[in-house]
Design a protein around this motif. Structure first.
Motif, mmCIF file in Angstrom:
data_model
loop_
_atom_site.group_PDB
_atom_site.id
_atom_site.type_symbol
_atom_site.label_atom_id
_atom_site.label_comp_id
_atom_site.label_asym_id
_atom_site.label_seq_id
_atom_site.Cartn_x
_atom_site.Cartn_y
_atom_site.Cartn_z
ATOM 1 N N ASP A 283 74.621 3.774 -54.424
ATOM 2 C CA ASP A 283 73.504 4.332 -55.197
ATOM 3 C C ASP A 283 72.187 3.683 -54.788
ATOM 4 O O ASP A 283 71.173 4.376 -54.632
ATOM 5 N N TYR A 286 71.320 5.080 -51.521
ATOM 6 C CA TYR A 286 70.821 6.447 -51.716
ATOM 7 C C TYR A 286 69.371 6.447 -52.183
ATOM 8 O O TYR A 286 68.538 7.195 -51.661
ATOM 9 N N TRP A 290 66.514 8.124 -49.919
ATOM 10 C CA TRP A 290 65.766 9.336 -50.262
ATOM 11 C C TRP A 290 64.287 9.033 -50.476
ATOM 12 O O TRP A 290 63.424 9.866 -50.165
#
Length: 637
Positions: A283, A286, A290
């Motif tokens: 996470d 991620y 992003w």
């Protein structure tokens, strides 16, 4: 050496958080010399950029050729709109004549054909020089990365054991593989794009000035806004690109740990916790990914917006100038093409700026690795006797993993050639530390260790370690055949010697029962054979190495009782006439030792034979009795 340098690291007296079989810390620990913390911003962009650029200096001439090829290729491309504008003027001239009431003028198809032929020739020449540019740059970039990889590889060989004990394998691999590959991709692709973009930008401005100074000024007014956008976005994205690389290293470390220890994870029912931790790290990766991609990705839309504003202004003003006769239709068409070409290199430069941010973040992580403190240099022109006797002396040895936390103080041991020395004591007593000092995996803080009367610090590490054979509790086998794994003990070993070593280790029988015998391929973890069989192979490797000094770390702990008896006979034969250090947990295996060293809290508190120590009725006697009282066999550490 028969076994790899399987270190057992600090973290308390004799502790081993980073050693084989023990958990490795994720991320980085505190203290000087540690590499950057995950998510930290690049400490010095300019220094890292300059250092990376230094790797290109030996290729100045090729880079100049690349730059020249880019200039020629780009110039030919830039000339095309201007020449195409001439063809449009020839095509548009009869139409304008009719509108102005002039006699009919025929279209100059021959002139237009000549211009088209010239354009085709320019495009072909431009493509050839573009190919030359890519060919030269590919050679430069790969040689730079080849040198960088070699430096990293050489550095890894010179790093002390404490470096590997305090870092996760995943992070080290991320720096060695992912970060270097990121640098490689940038040098190969982005650098040529940057050169082409800069040349295109300059060339387009020159060509636009030859058409109309005023239209050029209108377009250039959009530049400050473009640079402000690039600077703001690049500065913000740098933080996330650095975090992205760090989180990737942590994720690699976790996956590597869970894969190698999957049996233990399942045995203790920790699958859910492992998955949860993976999810947490994934996470964070991620989020970093992003954010980095989103922030860098908005450059293109913003640059297109700015470019379109300039494009609209050019069309409006250009149309007015055409109606006034100040500029031809062909020139305004050429200028519009140049306006498109003008925004393209700026957009490319903006994207490359983000790629460079990521690359410099990777370069900084690699340079941090290259700047790590190395092992002290070996003494030049030093060596060992061709036939070392194996006399080992610890003289007033002092050592601590931390300067303010001594582990071993004033240790004095005198071991004569051919003696078997057993080292016993509870966990954290310093047993493994003693062996690490003997082989110079760690350097003593005070005192000296001598082999055959010579200070080991005056010997080359490779020559010193060639005297030792190691059989560790934590076996190490590489991906290859059983034959290759045994032959690892000595270069140039013959088939006969390999089989004899296997027979001496009582491994030949089980090897021949395998479908492919000695050609059986072991995987990296050796999980396609049993733990006891792996231990037999490492013992065969040690027998083949024929060392002067043996280090045995409970070498028979992973085999059954019958095999243990067989191996013990083989080890007794192997140890005959050789100095042997045996780290013992099961005291029944060392009763025949010439000397037993009882360690506790880094010090040798008792010393003597098995009978002598039992008579003293001290620490050793308590350990021994605790294992055999009532028939119980309790692990002593």
């Amino acid at each position: 050496m028969s076994e790899g340098a399987k270190g057992k690291g600090p973290g308390g007296p004799g502790g081993r958080p980073g050693g084989p079989g023990g958990p490795r810390p994720m991320g980085f620990g505190p203290g000087p010399g540690m590499m950057g913390m995950p998510g930290a911003k690049a400490q010095n962009f300019k220094v890292s950029f300059k250092r990376l650029a230094g790797y290109l200096k030996p290729f100045r001439l090729k880079l100049i050729a690349v730059f020249a090829a880019a200039i020629v290729s780009t110039i030919f491309t830039i000339l095309s709109p201007k020449i195409l504008g001439k063809a449009i003027d020839k095509l548009f001239a009869p139409v304008m004549a009719q509108l102005q009431g002039k006699p009919s003028v025929s279209i100059d198809f021959e002139g237009i054909a000549t211009i088209i032929g010239l354009l085709i020739g320019l495009y072909v020449v431009s493509a050839l020089f573009g190919f030359l540019q890519q060919y030269l740059m590919a050679g430069v970039s790969q040689k730079v990365v080849y040198r960088l990889r070699n430096e990293v590889s050489d550095k890894m060989e010179r790093l002390p054991l404490k470096f590997y004990d305090s870092r996760s394998n995943g992070d080290i691999m991320s720096r060695v593989v992912n970060d270097v590959e990121n640098i490689s991709n940038t040098l190969q692709q982005s650098l040529t794009q940057l050169i082409t973009s800069v040349v295109t930008l300059v060339g387009v401005i020159v060509m636009m000035l030859t058409i109309s100074v005023w239209l050029t000024l209108v377009l250039i007014l959009t530049l400050p806004l473009s640079f402000l956008v690039i600077k703001a976005i690049s500065k913000r994205s740098q933080l996330y690109f650095k975090s992205q690389q760090a989180q990737l290293g942590e994720l690699n470390g976790h996956v590597e740990e869970m894969y190698t220890g999957h049996t233990i994870v399942k045995a203790f029912g920790r699958e859910k916790k492992s998955i949860e931790k993976f999810g947490e790290i994934n996470d964070r990766l991620y989020q970093s990914n992003w954010r980095a991609q989103f922030i860098s990705g908005i450059i293109m839309p913003l640059m297109n917006l700015i470019g379109n504003i300039g494009y609209v202004c050019i069309c409006v003003i250009g149309g007015i100038l055409v109606t006034r006769g100040s500029i031809s239709v062909g020139d305004i068409q050429a200028f519009i093409q140049y306006a498109r070409q003008f925004t393209m290199p700026i957009t490319q430069t903006a994207n490359i700026a983000n790629i460079i941010q990521s690359t410099i973040a990777s370069a900084e992580r690699v340079f941090e690795l290259l700047d790590e403190e190395e092992e002290s240099k070996d003494v030049v022109a030093s060596g060992v006797s061709s036939k070392p006797r194996g006399d080992v002396v610890f003289r007033d040895v002092q050592f601590g993993y931390k300067a303010d936390a001594p582990l071993i103080e004033h240790m004095n041991i005198d071991v004569r050639s051919g003696q078997t020395v057993a080292i016993v004591g509870p966990t954290g007593a310093g047993k493994t530390t003693l062996v690490n000092l003997l082989m110079r995996f760690y350097e003593v803080n005070g005192g000296a260790i001598t082999v055959d009367g010579r200070d080991i610090r005056q010997m080359e590490r490779g020559r010193l370690r060639s005297m030792f054979g190691m059989v560790l509790q934590d076996t190490w086998l590489f991906n290859g055949t059983i034959r290759d794994n045994i032959a690892y003990g000595r270069d140039g070993a013959t088939e006969k010697e390999i089989i004899e070593a296997s027979e001496a280790a009582h491994a030949d029988h089980f090897i021949r029962t395998l479908p492919d015998g000695y050609d059986t391929v072991l995987n990296e973890e050796g999980s396609n054979i049993s733990q006891g069989q792996k231990q037999l192979l490492t013992i065969a490797r040690a027998i083949l190495a024929d060392p002067s000094i043996l280090i045995l770390d409970e070498a028979t702990s992973s085999v059954d009782t019958r095999t243990e008896i067989q191996i013990q006979h083989a080890m007794n034969h192997l140890m005959a006439g050789r100095t042997s250090f045996v780290i013992a947990h099961r005291l029944s295996t060392i009763r025949e030792a010439d000397m037993i060293l009882v360690m506790n809290k880094g010090s040798v508190i008792e010393q003597g034979t098995h009978e002598e120590l039992l008579e003293q009725n001290g620490f050793y006697a308590d350990l021994y009795n605790s294992q055999f009282a009532g028939g119980a066999r309790v692990n002593a550490g």
